[in-house]
Design a protein around this motif. Sequence first.
Motif, PDB file in Angstrom:
ATOM      1  N   VAL A 101       0.837  -1.201   0.000  1.00 17.54           N
ATOM      2  CA  VAL A 101       0.000   0.000   0.000  1.00 17.54           C
ATOM      3  C   VAL A 101       0.869   1.248   0.000  1.00 17.54           C
ATOM      4  O   VAL A 101       1.841   1.335   0.766  1.00 17.54           O
ATOM      5  CB  VAL A 101      -0.931   0.014   1.242  1.00 17.54           C
ATOM      6  CG1 VAL A 101      -1.736   1.301   1.296  1.00 17.54           C
ATOM      7  CG2 VAL A 101      -1.846  -1.206   1.220  1.00 17.54           C
ATOM      8  N   GLY A 102       0.522   2.189  -0.853  1.00 19.27           N
ATOM      9  CA  GLY A 102       1.142   3.503  -0.827  1.00 19.27           C
ATOM     10  C   GLY A 102       0.084   4.528  -0.461  1.00 19.27           C
ATOM     11  O   GLY A 102      -0.914   4.672  -1.174  1.00 19.27           O
ATOM     12  N   THR A 103       0.261   5.222   0.664  1.00 13.27           N
ATOM     13  CA  THR A 103      -0.753   6.169   1.131  1.00 13.27           C
ATOM     14  C   THR A 103      -0.374   7.590   0.745  1.00 13.27           C
ATOM     15  O   THR A 103       0.807   7.909   0.553  1.00 13.27           O
ATOM     16  CB  THR A 103      -0.919   6.104   2.662  1.00 13.27           C
ATOM     17  OG1 THR A 103       0.267   6.604   3.289  1.00 13.27           O
ATOM     18  CG2 THR A 103      -1.158   4.674   3.111  1.00 13.27           C
ATOM     19  N   ASP A 104      -1.389   8.440   0.622  1.00 14.66           N
ATOM     20  CA  ASP A 104      -1.133   9.845   0.307  1.00 14.66           C
ATOM     21  C   ASP A 104      -1.244  10.713   1.562  1.00 14.66           C
ATOM     22  O   ASP A 104      -1.706  11.851   1.514  1.00 14.66           O
ATOM     23  CB  ASP A 104      -2.073  10.344  -0.788  1.00 14.66           C
ATOM     24  CG  ASP A 104      -3.544  10.265  -0.374  1.00 14.66           C
ATOM     25  OD1 ASP A 104      -3.812   9.785   0.751  1.00 14.66           O
ATOM     26  OD2 ASP A 104      -4.407  10.682  -1.154  1.00 14.66           O
ATOM     27  N   SER A 105      -0.809  10.155   2.694  1.00 13.44           N
ATOM     28  CA  SER A 105      -0.815  10.922   3.943  1.00 13.44           C
ATOM     29  C   SER A 105       0.079  12.151   3.812  1.00 13.44           C
ATOM     30  O   SER A 105       1.227  12.050   3.372  1.00 13.44           O
ATOM     31  CB  SER A 105      -0.325  10.043   5.100  1.00 13.44           C
ATOM     32  OG  SER A 105      -0.185  10.815   6.264  1.00 13.44           O
ATOM     33  N   ARG A 106      -0.436  13.311   4.214  1.00 13.14           N
ATOM     34  CA  ARG A 106       0.324  14.560   4.084  1.00 13.14           C
ATOM     35  C   ARG A 106       0.560  15.238   5.428  1.00 13.14           C
ATOM     36  O   ARG A 106       1.018  16.371   5.487  1.00 13.14           O
ATOM     37  CB  ARG A 106      -0.447  15.504   3.153  1.00 13.14           C
ATOM     38  CG  ARG A 106      -0.734  14.838   1.814  1.00 13.14           C
ATOM     39  CD  ARG A 106      -1.843  15.490   1.030  1.00 13.14           C
ATOM     40  NE  ARG A 106      -2.297  14.594  -0.038  1.00 13.14           N
ATOM     41  CZ  ARG A 106      -3.145  14.951  -0.995  1.00 13.14           C
ATOM     42  NH1 ARG A 106      -3.636  16.176  -1.029  1.00 13.14           N
ATOM     43  NH2 ARG A 106      -3.510  14.089  -1.911  1.00 13.14           N
ATOM     44  N   THR A 107       0.223  14.544   6.506  1.00 16.20           N
ATOM     45  CA  THR A 107       0.312  15.164   7.823  1.00 16.20           C
ATOM     46  C   THR A 107       1.745  15.528   8.194  1.00 16.20           C
ATOM     47  O   THR A 107       1.975  16.467   8.950  1.00 16.20           O
ATOM     48  CB  THR A 107      -0.265  14.211   8.887  1.00 16.20           C
ATOM     49  OG1 THR A 107       0.406  12.947   8.811  1.00 16.20           O
ATOM     50  CG2 THR A 107      -1.752  13.987   8.652  1.00 16.20           C
TER      51      THR A 107
END
Length: 363
Positions: A101-107
């Motif tokens: 999985v590749g997430t687009d988390s930007r936190t």
Amino acid sequence: MGRPISPLSQASSTTPYRTARPRWWHRGRRTGGPPLRLRPRRSRWAWFTWTLVTLLVLVALVCAGGAWLYVSSGRQLQHVDALGEYAGRPAAGKGTNWLLVGTDSRTALTPQQREELHVGNNEVQNTDTIMVLHSGEHGPTLVSLPRDSYVPIPGHGSRKINEAYADGGPKLLTRTVEQATGLRIDRYAEVNFLGFVQVVDALDGVRLCLDAPLKDEKSGADFPAGCRRMSGAEALAFVRARYADPEGDLGRVKRQRQLLGAVADEMAAPSVLLDPDRLTRVRDASLAALLVDEGADLARLLDMGWSMKQIAGGGGTATTVPVHRPGVMVSGVGSVLPWDENGARELFEALRHDDRIPTSGTK
């Protein structure tokens, strides 16, 4: 009475000349050169012994360094609760299935990084990349599940598969994939935006080739046709581009596989493995970016990496789940990719039994 004959004189008169001298002396005389001086055997054995001891010491040092690297890497491995039992969970099949999985988390991104990476301020965490890596008797198989795949999400109705992560994190995404594919997921690995960029930069970039120019304002991609070495930010733009791609999300999953193969190939290059400083830098960046399920250890992670390396080298199979009609509009959901039911069922049935996958309907 005559003079007594000395033993030497007697030997000289009754024995052929060549037997009255050491053999080394005669070898020198027969060739016309000076007598040869043979090196004592003790010196040759001493040289061999010291060479062997030196090699053993070097091997021991390498093994010790490898053991230290292995142990210290295991301590850095980060885990997440991604797998769990539930009623109706698919039974275990043959082989091993990883959910990648590749997430687009930007936190974790700073405003400057958001601008450089061409990502907005949306804090909703979806998944840009979803793949199933199957390892079995016939070699590894990597199956891309497009983020717009229209599947049932337990407790949330039918929606795009990438929304499962936003609704319930890794555990709900894993359950969604299991129920949609009929495969039991054995292992889970996740990488986020920033971590991915840092891994590519630690490798000093990766080499990627384009058959045609790629320009996408939303992702920041602007690359001519041909091969070039891309930085982490450029590689992210390359893999996120889809709005300017005629194939849309299907084109993006092909670039995702291409990029993962390039990263795996670069990690296994001698320029990384034989450079301790660079190897440590790449290892630290990779482990900082990675989350794995609670049962995964470094040995399993290395097996997964080897499978990816095989696929990158053409020793495995990479494909996409067959879709029925790209770009179907669903009210309240948007443009989705429904799977071709027959093609998807045949693909995942083959993986469950560790058979060779069908080639028709996949690419």
